[in-house]
Write a protein that holds these residues in place. Structure first.
Motif, PDB file in Angstrom:
ATOM      1  N   GLU A  25       0.826  -1.204   0.000  1.00 35.40           N
ATOM      2  CA  GLU A  25       0.000   0.000   0.000  1.00 35.40           C
ATOM      3  C   GLU A  25       0.861   1.255   0.000  1.00 35.40           C
ATOM      4  O   GLU A  25       0.599   2.187  -0.725  1.00 35.40           O
ATOM      5  N   LEU A  28       2.133   1.712  -3.483  1.00 34.04           N
ATOM      6  CA  LEU A  28       1.153   1.999  -4.525  1.00 34.04           C
ATOM      7  C   LEU A  28       0.468   3.355  -4.375  1.00 34.04           C
ATOM      8  O   LEU A  28       0.257   4.053  -5.342  1.00 34.04           O
ATOM      9  N   TYR A  29       0.095   3.691  -3.126  1.00 36.57           N
ATOM     10  CA  TYR A  29      -0.758   4.855  -2.954  1.00 36.57           C
ATOM     11  C   TYR A  29      -0.202   6.194  -3.455  1.00 36.57           C
ATOM     12  O   TYR A  29      -0.903   6.889  -4.181  1.00 36.57           O
ATOM     13  N   GLU A  31       1.548   7.045  -5.772  1.00 37.26           N
ATOM     14  CA  GLU A  31       1.549   7.230  -7.224  1.00 37.26           C
ATOM     15  C   GLU A  31       0.150   7.482  -7.774  1.00 37.26           C
ATOM     16  O   GLU A  31      -0.036   8.213  -8.724  1.00 37.26           O
ATOM     17  N   THR A  32      -0.856   6.820  -7.163  1.00 38.88           N
ATOM     18  CA  THR A  32      -2.187   6.873  -7.749  1.00 38.88           C
ATOM     19  C   THR A  32      -3.134   7.812  -7.015  1.00 38.88           C
ATOM     20  O   THR A  32      -4.102   8.270  -7.588  1.00 38.88           O
ATOM     21  N   ALA A  33      -2.855   8.110  -5.754  1.00 41.38           N
ATOM     22  CA  ALA A  33      -3.821   8.877  -4.962  1.00 41.38           C
ATOM     23  C   ALA A  33      -3.891  10.325  -5.396  1.00 41.38           C
ATOM     24  O   ALA A  33      -2.882  10.942  -5.738  1.00 41.38           O
ATOM     25  N   GLN A  39      -9.310  15.506  -5.974  1.00 39.53           N
ATOM     26  CA  GLN A  39     -10.465  14.612  -6.038  1.00 39.53           C
ATOM     27  C   GLN A  39     -11.749  15.438  -6.204  1.00 39.53           C
ATOM     28  O   GLN A  39     -12.625  15.109  -6.998  1.00 39.53           O
TER      29      GLN A  39
END
Ligand code: HEC
Length: 129
Positions: A25, A28-29, A31-33, A39
């Motif tokens: 996590e 990954l986070y 890079e994509t969050a 948002q």
């Protein structure tokens, strides 16, 4: 003794398994969050262009069609430190093109059904351009 060793091994493998998940996590986070603001803008863009709100049928990003361009609206609202949120909640008067207000007014029936969060997202999107 064997039993205890076995349990200990299971415990260790479970613990390291958990750690692996965590690490995944962490990697990954970032890079994509999207940030909360990004948002909100992304939600606003989606709603603005949706059939539900249909704002995009009269407002393009940088060209006047039926309504003023989003950039023109954003510019004037920033310059005058005014609130698009208040306008969409019918708490403030039009400041961009009051002579065409009647056309914009037809949308308030739909806009009234939007949540505060949705209105905030529309505002964030418009001001982001
Ligand atoms: C039928 C065409 C039409 C649609 C659909 C429409 N607008 Fe408008 N809008 C206008 C016109 C025309 C004006 C210019 C009149 C005015 O300034 O109030 C305007 C003005 C505005 C303004 C500036 C108000 C001001 O201070 O003068 C905002 C903000 C705005 N629209 C947001 C939206 C949003 C958000 C939606 C979608 C929920 C939307 N509009 C849908 C036609 C439309």
């Amino acid at each position: 003794m064997k039993k205890i060793l076995g349990l200990a091994l299971i415990a260790i493998s479970l613990a390291s398994c958990g750690k692996k998940e965590e690490k995944k996590e962490e990697v990954l986070y970032p890079e994509t969050a999207l940030s909360a603001e990004e948002q909100l803008i992304s939600n606003g863009k989606e709603l603005f262009e949706s059939n539900k709100a249909a704002c995009a049928s009269c407002h393009l990003a940088d060209k006047k069609v039926i309504g003023p361009s989003i950039k023109d609206i954003a510019k004037i609202y920033k310059e005058q430190n005014a609130s698009i949120f208040d306008f969409l909640r019918q708490k403030s008067e039009p400041i961009v093109d009051p002579s065409q207000y009647e056309v914009m007014k037809t949308n308030f029936a739909i806009i009234k059904s939007f949540s505060d969060e949705e209105i905030k997202s529309l505002e964030a999107y418009m001001l982001s351009l």
